[in-house]
Write a protein that holds these residues in place. Sequence first.
Motif, PDB file in Angstrom:
ATOM      1  N   GLU A  98     -17.348 -47.329   6.094  1.00  0.00           N
ATOM      2  CA  GLU A  98     -18.130 -47.817   4.960  1.00  0.00           C
ATOM      3  C   GLU A  98     -17.371 -48.902   4.194  1.00  0.00           C
ATOM      4  O   GLU A  98     -17.921 -49.918   3.813  1.00  0.00           O
ATOM      5  N   ALA A  99     -16.075 -48.682   3.980  1.00  0.00           N
ATOM      6  CA  ALA A  99     -15.262 -49.673   3.247  1.00  0.00           C
ATOM      7  C   ALA A  99     -15.093 -50.947   4.070  1.00  0.00           C
ATOM      8  O   ALA A  99     -15.108 -52.046   3.513  1.00  0.00           O
ATOM      9  N   ARG A 100     -14.944 -50.819   5.371  1.00  0.00           N
ATOM     10  CA  ARG A 100     -14.801 -52.010   6.219  1.00  0.00           C
ATOM     11  C   ARG A 100     -16.068 -52.859   6.208  1.00  0.00           C
ATOM     12  O   ARG A 100     -16.006 -54.070   6.343  1.00  0.00           O
ATOM     13  N   VAL A 137     -17.903 -53.570   3.751  1.00  0.00           N
ATOM     14  CA  VAL A 137     -17.975 -54.393   2.538  1.00  0.00           C
ATOM     15  C   VAL A 137     -17.166 -55.614   2.785  1.00  0.00           C
ATOM     16  O   VAL A 137     -17.334 -56.677   2.594  1.00  0.00           O
TER      17      VAL A 137
END
Length: 158
Positions: A154-156, A158
């Motif tokens: 999920e963070a990647r 962004v």
Amino acid sequence: MPVLCSLPRWQSAASAFSNFCAITLPRTFFWSAALNVCEPFMSGAAGDGYMLIHTARDNTLRALDYVGRSPYASDPADFLDEEGRPDPEALGLGPKASLVPGAIGGWLKAHAEYGTLPREVVFAPAIEYAEGGFPLTIRGATFFQAGVERLNDEARAV
């Protein structure tokens, strides 16, 4: 006051603000907040610290300690390697890392007690960069790339 930053546009803005500002405390927050947006690996909003504040009207020097507390669930043994030495990786990562960040709380406390400019003025450059973006430096790209492996999917995204 000399301004050191890898972003020329920000350096110009900081220099202009420095000339506009008559006292040091707002400058401290200006630098720290704007740098935290543009170079978060260098400015320490997620860190801790101490601040010495001298007030001329009463000629008093005060110390503000904004070093965060250790998480309640921390166990010193969790931060040692197999040989019983401090493990740098364990000390700085994860929910049981050695300290809870306290820098922003320290800045806000100092501003509430000694600041003279409204927060909107002091933090305006940081907000502008956060909302409008800024050019990423080679050094910044290197730091961010080094942390990609630690990100979940999920963070990647962004």
